[in-house]
Write a protein that holds these residues in place. Structure first.
Motif, short mmCIF file in Angstrom:
data_model
loop_
_atom_site.label_atom_id
_atom_site.label_comp_id
_atom_site.label_asym_id
_atom_site.label_seq_id
_atom_site.Cartn_x
_atom_site.Cartn_y
_atom_site.Cartn_z
N VAL A 7 0.84 -1.21 0.00
CA VAL A 7 0.00 0.00 0.00
C VAL A 7 0.87 1.26 0.00
CG1 VAL A 7 -1.76 1.30 1.26
CG2 VAL A 7 -1.90 -1.20 1.15
N THR A 8 1.91 1.29 0.84
CA THR A 8 2.74 2.50 0.87
C THR A 8 3.52 2.66 -0.44
OG1 THR A 8 4.45 1.29 2.08
CG2 THR A 8 3.01 2.67 3.38
N SER A 9 3.87 1.54 -1.09
CA SER A 9 4.54 1.65 -2.39
C SER A 9 3.61 2.23 -3.44
CB SER A 9 5.02 0.29 -2.89
OG SER A 9 5.94 -0.23 -1.99
N ALA A 10 2.34 1.83 -3.37
CA ALA A 10 1.36 2.40 -4.30
C ALA A 10 1.26 3.91 -4.08
CB ALA A 10 -0.01 1.74 -4.10
N ALA A 11 1.25 4.30 -2.81
CA ALA A 11 1.21 5.74 -2.50
C ALA A 11 2.48 6.42 -3.01
CB ALA A 11 1.06 5.95 -0.99
N LEU A 14 2.20 7.02 -6.68
CA LEU A 14 1.32 8.17 -6.97
C LEU A 14 2.01 9.49 -6.65
CD1 LEU A 14 -2.27 7.14 -5.79
CD2 LEU A 14 -1.27 7.08 -8.07
N SER A 15 2.80 9.51 -5.59
CA SER A 15 3.41 10.80 -5.27
C SER A 15 4.60 11.08 -6.19
CB SER A 15 3.70 10.93 -3.77
OG SER A 15 4.90 10.40 -3.43
N TRP A 16 5.29 10.02 -6.66
CA TRP A 16 6.31 10.21 -7.71
C TRP A 16 5.65 10.81 -8.96
CZ3 TRP A 16 6.05 7.77 -12.51
CH2 TRP A 16 7.16 7.96 -13.35
N GLY A 28 -5.99 18.10 -7.04
CA GLY A 28 -6.93 17.97 -5.93
C GLY A 28 -7.26 16.53 -5.61
N PHE A 29 -7.68 15.77 -6.63
CA PHE A 29 -8.02 14.37 -6.40
C PHE A 29 -6.80 13.57 -5.94
CE2 PHE A 29 -11.77 15.08 -9.24
CZ PHE A 29 -12.71 14.84 -8.25
N ARG A 30 -5.64 13.93 -6.49
CA ARG A 30 -4.44 13.18 -6.13
C ARG A 30 -4.14 13.31 -4.63
NH1 ARG A 30 -0.68 10.81 -9.13
NH2 ARG A 30 -2.62 10.17 -10.09
N ALA A 31 -4.31 14.52 -4.10
CA ALA A 31 -4.07 14.71 -2.66
C ALA A 31 -4.98 13.78 -1.86
CB ALA A 31 -4.30 16.16 -2.27
N GLY A 32 -6.24 13.67 -2.29
CA GLY A 32 -7.19 12.79 -1.60
C GLY A 32 -6.79 11.32 -1.73
N GLN A 33 -6.38 10.93 -2.94
CA GLN A 33 -5.97 9.53 -3.17
C GLN A 33 -4.81 9.16 -2.27
OE1 GLN A 33 -5.24 10.17 -7.30
NE2 GLN A 33 -7.37 9.79 -7.92
N LEU A 34 -3.86 10.09 -2.16
CA LEU A 34 -2.69 9.81 -1.32
C LEU A 34 -3.08 9.71 0.14
CD1 LEU A 34 0.01 12.08 -2.96
CD2 LEU A 34 0.20 9.63 -2.51
#
Ligand code: ZN
Length: 487
Positions: A7-11, A14-16, A28-34
């Protein structure tokens, strides 16, 4: 633990992506997904069966030494995470979001007042956090420990008093010596050619492109999604060749560490880096001890000159080496040379310490900051943006982070000195552009152990003593004494 790592790798992926390719409208959505993914991984760790499993494992006599170490370190982390009530975490996260926005706005308008109340709020939350975590001797120790396990004010005071005593007069001596020329770095250097050069330098260091890649971002960084997927980023300034070269080598050093962590320990403490300080020792060893050495450029200057023949036709490897090592007090930490860099850190350390001793309030920071810059570097920031607002760290609530940068450089000098003792032909190898012996040495002594040893234990194991500033000082005096002809 490995499911949590998934899960943290998926995060992390996304943050990369957020820093490299994300379309601006998607922020905006990305902040929520993270934040959802981070919440899930926190919940899996704290809310699941972790505690039960840990108590079973602690009494299990069949565990190997490494397995026991993993259990011990996971329990330590579990206890720490459990001290945070959900309400506190949410309060902190909201305060950080607001402070980060205010910081960006304050920078844009050069108005410290916009940021100041948010910073004051963060400081008060951080003081609560110190109490929550518990500490001995000094509240700031609780925050230092979050970034560098077992680091203390007592040890850092000794370290920075040495920096002050030794480096301040040494830099003054350099300022009075004949200056070296670095103007040739500031010409036009084609972007694509720089990119190819950066890839080449990474490959030469031993970066495995089968298990990693490089991309462009505003601020260079390294992220490991697993030991087999390590991403670095760089930035290219067409009017300054130095920026790309040393950001590539620096991040390359971080990446070699990540690629060298044992992959059978994925998700476990023994598959992770020791600490931020040790991580930074790896990047700085490559960037400074290797990448800013004459030996490295004996191997590589010709290659750079062939790519940029017009710009560098009158320059020799020795000119190139001297130019990249120019020492000059400057306003911005991230652009500082190898010596004055530590003044920037010392100033931030003194400020943070004063804050957590209740001696300094957010609104008093700019005056305090400017006075310190005058005292140590003899310069005064013309704007807040180039002064107290330059770093993102405080807006993230990251107090206790800055010292790890200096620790990294000092560890790097001590490790590199030992590597030279252990590998008699090291300099010749570097001069021939071959880094395999050095990389093997780092793999064997540092990378392969993950978090098994603390930073201090690791240092003692490798060099026979704890971190000692003397090694950095010897390195610095030799190198810059020769460049500036001080003997
Ligand atoms: Zn770094």
């Amino acid at each position: 633990m490995q499911r949590i790592a998934d899960v943290t790798s998926a995060a992390a992926a996304l943050s990369w992506d957020q820093e490299t390719y994300l379309p601006s409208g998607a922020a905006g959505f990305r902040a929520g997904q993270l934040s959802t993914l981070m919440g899930i991984s926190h919940e899996m760790f704290i809310g699941g069966k972790t505690n039960e499993l840990l108590s079973d494992l602690k009494t299990n006599k069949s565990l190997s030494d490494k397995e026991q170490k993993n259990v011990e370190l996971i329990e330590e982390e579990y206890k720490k995470q459990n001290k945070y009530a959900t309400a506190f975490v949410e309060q902190m996260s909201q305060a950080v979001s607001a402070a980060f926005n205010a910081w960006q706005q304050a920078r844009k308008e050069n108005k410290y007042e916009i940021f100041s109340p948010h910073l004051e709020k963060l400081i008060s939350l951080k003081k609560q956090e110190c109490d929550l975590l518990g500490y001995e001797s000094h509240p700031y120790n609780a925050l230092l420990d979050l970034h560098e396990r077992k680091a203390t004010v007592a040890d850092l005071d000794v370290l920075f008093s040495n920096v002050k005593k030794e480096l301040v007069p040494f830099v003054k001596q350099i300022a009075n010596a004949k200056q070296v020329n670095n103007e040739f770095f500031f010409q036009h250097f084609d972007k694509n050619k720089q990119w190819d050069l950066g890839i080449d330098l990474l490959r030469q260091m031993g970066f495995d492109f089968n298990r990693g890649r490089q991309d462009i971002s505003m601020h260079p960084f390294t992220t490991g999604l697993s030991q087999n997927d390590v991403r670095v980023t760089t930035r290219i300034n067409e009017n300054d060749l130095a920026e790309m070269i040393w950001s590539c080598i620096h991040e390359g050093g971080h990446a070699l560490y990540e690629q060298g962590l044992p992959s059978d320990q994925y998700g476990m403490p023994l598959g992770e880096a020791v600490s931020l300080g040790i991580h930074e020792s790896q990047s700085r060893l490559w960037e400074n001890n290797v990448g800013r050495s004459l030996a490295y450029w004996k191997a590589n200057f010709k290659r750079v000159q062939d790519i940029f023949p017009e710009q560098l036709k009158k320059i020799t490897a020795a000119d190139f080496y001297q130019g990249m090592n120019r020492v000059e007090p400057s306003l911005i930490r991230t652009n500082a040379d190898e010596l004055t860099y530590h003044f920037h850190i010392m100033i931030r350390y003194e400020i943070e310490k004063a804050i957590f001793e209740d001696k300094l309030k957010a609104k008093e920071l700019p005056d305090y900051w400017n006075a310190k810059y005058k005292e140590y570097l003899d310069i005064e920031p013309p704007t807040y943006t180039q002064g107290v607002l330059q770093d993102v760290h405080w807006s993230h609530g990251s107090f206790g982070y800055f010292p790890t940068y200096s620790l990294g450089s000092f560890y790097a000098a001590q490790f590199f000195e030992q590597a030279k003792k252990d590998i008699p032909q090291l300099q010749e190898q570097i001069e021939s552009g071959d880094f395999s012996l050095l990389l093997n040495w780092l793999r064997k002594n540092i990378h392969i152990h993950g978090k098994y040893y603390t930073a201090s234990e690791l240092c003692e194991r490798i060099t026979g003593e704890k971190l000692n500033f003397k090694h950095f000082l010897t390195y610095a005096k030799n190198k810059f004494g020769t460049i500036y002809d001080l003997r």
